[in-house]
Design a protein around this motif. Structure first.
Motif, PDB file in Angstrom:
ATOM      1  N   ILE A 247       8.122  42.924  -1.421  1.00 38.44           N
ATOM      2  CA  ILE A 247       8.520  42.776  -2.822  1.00 38.44           C
ATOM      3  C   ILE A 247       8.752  44.141  -3.462  1.00 38.44           C
ATOM      4  CG2 ILE A 247       6.157  42.671  -3.717  1.00 38.44           C
ATOM      5  CD1 ILE A 247       9.243  40.738  -4.994  1.00 38.44           C
ATOM      6  N   THR A 248       8.005  45.146  -3.045  1.00 37.56           N
ATOM      7  CA  THR A 248       8.196  46.492  -3.585  1.00 37.56           C
ATOM      8  C   THR A 248       9.584  47.025  -3.274  1.00 37.56           C
ATOM      9  OG1 THR A 248       5.827  46.966  -3.358  1.00 37.56           O
ATOM     10  CG2 THR A 248       7.284  48.857  -3.595  1.00 37.56           C
ATOM     11  N   ALA A 249      10.116  46.658  -2.109  1.00 38.52           N
ATOM     12  CA  ALA A 249      11.432  47.142  -1.688  1.00 38.52           C
ATOM     13  C   ALA A 249      12.529  46.770  -2.683  1.00 38.52           C
ATOM     14  CB  ALA A 249      11.773  46.591  -0.305  1.00 38.52           C
ATOM     15  N   PHE A 250      12.367  45.651  -3.395  1.00 38.42           N
ATOM     16  CA  PHE A 250      13.384  45.220  -4.356  1.00 38.42           C
ATOM     17  C   PHE A 250      13.532  46.196  -5.521  1.00 38.42           C
ATOM     18  CE2 PHE A 250      12.713  41.260  -2.100  1.00 38.42           C
ATOM     19  CZ  PHE A 250      13.956  40.648  -2.126  1.00 38.42           C
ATOM     20  N   SER A 251      12.514  47.008  -5.768  1.00 40.50           N
ATOM     21  CA  SER A 251      12.568  47.959  -6.892  1.00 40.50           C
ATOM     22  C   SER A 251      12.787  49.395  -6.436  1.00 40.50           C
ATOM     23  CB  SER A 251      11.271  47.882  -7.698  1.00 40.50           C
ATOM     24  OG  SER A 251      10.145  48.230  -6.894  1.00 40.50           O
ATOM     25  N   GLN A 252      13.074  49.587  -5.151  1.00 41.14           N
ATOM     26  CA  GLN A 252      13.261  50.929  -4.607  1.00 41.14           C
ATOM     27  C   GLN A 252      14.738  51.208  -4.325  1.00 41.14           C
ATOM     28  OE1 GLN A 252      10.637  53.149  -4.363  1.00 41.14           O
ATOM     29  NE2 GLN A 252       9.625  51.477  -5.444  1.00 41.14           N
ATOM     30  N   TYR A 264      20.520  50.005   3.612  1.00 39.98           N
ATOM     31  CA  TYR A 264      19.739  48.795   3.373  1.00 39.98           C
ATOM     32  C   TYR A 264      19.154  48.831   1.970  1.00 39.98           C
ATOM     33  CZ  TYR A 264      20.086  47.876   8.359  1.00 39.98           C
ATOM     34  OH  TYR A 264      20.561  47.611   9.623  1.00 39.98           O
ATOM     35  N   LYS A 265      19.250  47.700   1.285  1.00 36.41           N
ATOM     36  CA  LYS A 265      18.705  47.596  -0.075  1.00 36.41           C
ATOM     37  C   LYS A 265      18.439  46.134  -0.415  1.00 36.41           C
ATOM     38  CE  LYS A 265      17.639  48.623  -4.384  1.00 36.41           C
ATOM     39  NZ  LYS A 265      16.660  47.502  -4.505  1.00 36.41           N
ATOM     40  N   GLN A 266      17.198  45.827  -0.762  1.00 37.33           N
ATOM     41  CA  GLN A 266      16.849  44.516  -1.287  1.00 37.33           C
ATOM     42  C   GLN A 266      17.182  44.517  -2.780  1.00 37.33           C
ATOM     43  OE1 GLN A 266      16.732  42.747   1.379  1.00 37.33           O
ATOM     44  NE2 GLN A 266      14.741  41.741   1.081  1.00 37.33           N
ATOM     45  N   GLU A 277      20.226  35.980  -1.559  1.00 40.47           N
ATOM     46  CA  GLU A 277      20.585  36.359  -0.193  1.00 40.47           C
ATOM     47  C   GLU A 277      19.527  37.269   0.412  1.00 40.47           C
ATOM     48  OE1 GLU A 277      24.117  38.844   2.163  1.00 40.47           O
ATOM     49  OE2 GLU A 277      24.459  38.113   0.123  1.00 40.47           O
ATOM     50  N   ASP A 278      19.028  38.210  -0.395  1.00 43.45           N
ATOM     51  CA  ASP A 278      18.013  39.137   0.111  1.00 43.45           C
ATOM     52  C   ASP A 278      16.630  38.494   0.173  1.00 43.45           C
ATOM     53  OD1 ASP A 278      19.880  41.151   0.455  1.00 43.45           O
ATOM     54  OD2 ASP A 278      19.642  41.898  -1.579  1.00 43.45           O
ATOM     55  N   GLU A 279      16.350  37.603  -0.766  1.00 45.19           N
ATOM     56  CA  GLU A 279      15.074  36.879  -0.714  1.00 45.19           C
ATOM     57  C   GLU A 279      14.997  36.036   0.559  1.00 45.19           C
ATOM     58  OE1 GLU A 279      12.362  33.900  -3.496  1.00 45.19           O
ATOM     59  OE2 GLU A 279      14.538  33.972  -3.770  1.00 45.19           O
ATOM     60  N   LEU A 280      16.136  35.456   0.953  1.00 47.04           N
ATOM     61  CA  LEU A 280      16.164  34.649   2.163  1.00 47.04           C
ATOM     62  C   LEU A 280      15.904  35.486   3.416  1.00 47.04           C
ATOM     63  CD1 LEU A 280      19.083  32.143   1.491  1.00 47.04           C
ATOM     64  CD2 LEU A 280      16.649  31.598   1.814  1.00 47.04           C
ATOM     65  N   LYS A 281      16.221  36.767   3.356  1.00 46.66           N
ATOM     66  CA  LYS A 281      15.913  37.639   4.490  1.00 46.66           C
ATOM     67  C   LYS A 281      14.394  37.691   4.706  1.00 46.66           C
ATOM     68  CE  LYS A 281      19.975  40.595   3.769  1.00 46.66           C
ATOM     69  NZ  LYS A 281      20.450  41.923   3.331  1.00 46.66           N
TER      70      LYS A 281
END
Length: 375
Positions: A247-252, A264-266, A277-281
């Motif tokens: 979840i932290t990756a989504f804000s980085q 790569y970016k969530q 799409e990224d949540e499904l990953k």
């Protein structure tokens, strides 16, 4: 008592030694590969020393030991061979139980970091140890590596001395439930990607090796890069505590993977919600990991536990569990909400402190007692 005599680890009868943590083919000297990996003996006599070999580049290993279940010592060890006194001048007629363990996680950033137990010096005799019939495997990130469990709230350096197995919900839960345990954890790693969007930093890719977190000559020498023999130790319960870094990756910011040159970016949507799409990953990675766990541990109850540093991924995890159950028909999987860390229970580096780990232990022990009928 008589003179001290030296006994190598592999000379101790199995019924007189407990070994905690994953092992490969190398047993002498005994490698302590993960935080919480330990050797436990019970002896009479008045004096006991342990012979330990360590190495490191930057992250010096920390070790600790308990005497009769009570914490007695914790220290950093520089590279070299060490003779450490675990006790002396004690009543030779009474039996003492000593557990010596590695505090520091397996270090993916220091391929030289090692802790090897060669043997013991004692003037008594080894006695039979209590063999634990319950088995729990803990899989996680920095929380399960005990990051921040030592140190002041104001301490923000990322250093080995702040990580531990001694103040850790995993080892404390196992002790409370009188269970043998394995720990596999790595700070900053997730089930799909690391906290910084790095897709290489996911636990499933290393799970099926003895200690796939470490590479290089040492890993080859100790057999850490070999496939792990799951038949050698089957858990009754598997506790997975992953998702905090995902979840932290989504804000980085985005990251370029040097191995494939791709970015790569969530992502999050304009309203702050997770890009589907990224949540499904993440969801797909959870489903795939559950299948991997079940393949290797057919009978274990798998409890996905999450929430010590926020519960932002609750829905994603529970959706993934539901999808896994639908695809496989396996209902021996559950989700458990861990108590969140508060401003009063933080430790160093904005990670759970001792009180937070104690709160988590109490909740998890109660949950596993009910789920596993461990009373």
């Amino acid at each position: 008592m008589g003179e001290l005599r030296y006994i190598a680890v592999n000379e101790i009868e199995d019924k007189k030694i407990n070994i905690f943590g994953r092992l490969g083919k190398v047993r002498q000297p005994l490698p302590l590969l993960f935080n919480g990996s330990a050797v436990e003996v019970r002896i009479n006599g008045s004096e006991l020393w342990i012979d330990v070999e360590t190495d490191s580049d930057f992250h010096e290993p920390w070790v600790a030991y308990e005497l009769n279940g009570a914490m007695m010592g914790r220290q950093m060890l520089l590279p070299g061979r060490h003779r450490i006194c675990l006790f002396r001048n004690m009543d030779p007629g009474t039996c003492k139980t000593v557990r010596f363990f590695r505090e520091l996680q397996a270090m993916s950033e220091d391929d030289r970091c090692k802790v090897l137990v060669h043997g013991f010096e004692l003037n008594g005799d080894f006695q039979e140890v209590t063999k634990l019939s319950r088995r729990i495997e803990f899989i996680g990130d920095s929380i399960t590596s005990g990051e921040g469990s030592y140190g002041a709230v104001t301490d923000t350096d990322w250093l080995a001395m702040y990580m531990s197995a001694s103040v850790n919900y995993a080892t404390m839960t196992a002790k409370e439930l009188q269970a043998d345990y394995h720990i596999l954890s790595q700070g900053g790693w997730g089930v799909y990607c690391g906290w910084d969007n790095d897709p290489r930093h996911n636990i499933p890719k290393v799970y099926e090796k003895v200690c796939g977190l470490v590479t290089g000559p040492l890993a080859t020498e100790l057999g850490m890069d070999e496939p792990y023999d799951f038949s050698s130790w089957q858990p009754d319960a598997i506790v997975v505590n992953l998702g905090t870094n995902d979840i932290t990756a989504f804000s980085q910011p985005p990251i370029v993977n040097p191995e494939d040159g791709l970015t790569y970016k969530q992502r999050v949507n304009a309203d702050g919600s997770l890009n589907r799409e990224d949540e499904l990953k993440v969801e797909n990675a959870i489903v795939a990991f559950l299948k991997m766990l079940r393949k290797n541990s057919p009978k274990a109850h798998i409890a996905w536990c999450y929430g010590m540093l926020g519960s932002y991924l609750n829905l994603t995890i529970t959706e993934a569990i539901a999808e896994y159950r639908k695809e496989t028909g396996d209902n021996n999987v559950s989700f458990f909400q861990l108590p969140n860390t508060t401003m009063e229970t933080f430790g160093a580096h904005m990670h759970p402190g001792k009180k937070s780990h104690e709160n988590c232990t109490a909740a998890l022990v109660h949950y596993l007692r009910e789920k596993m009928n461990w009373f």
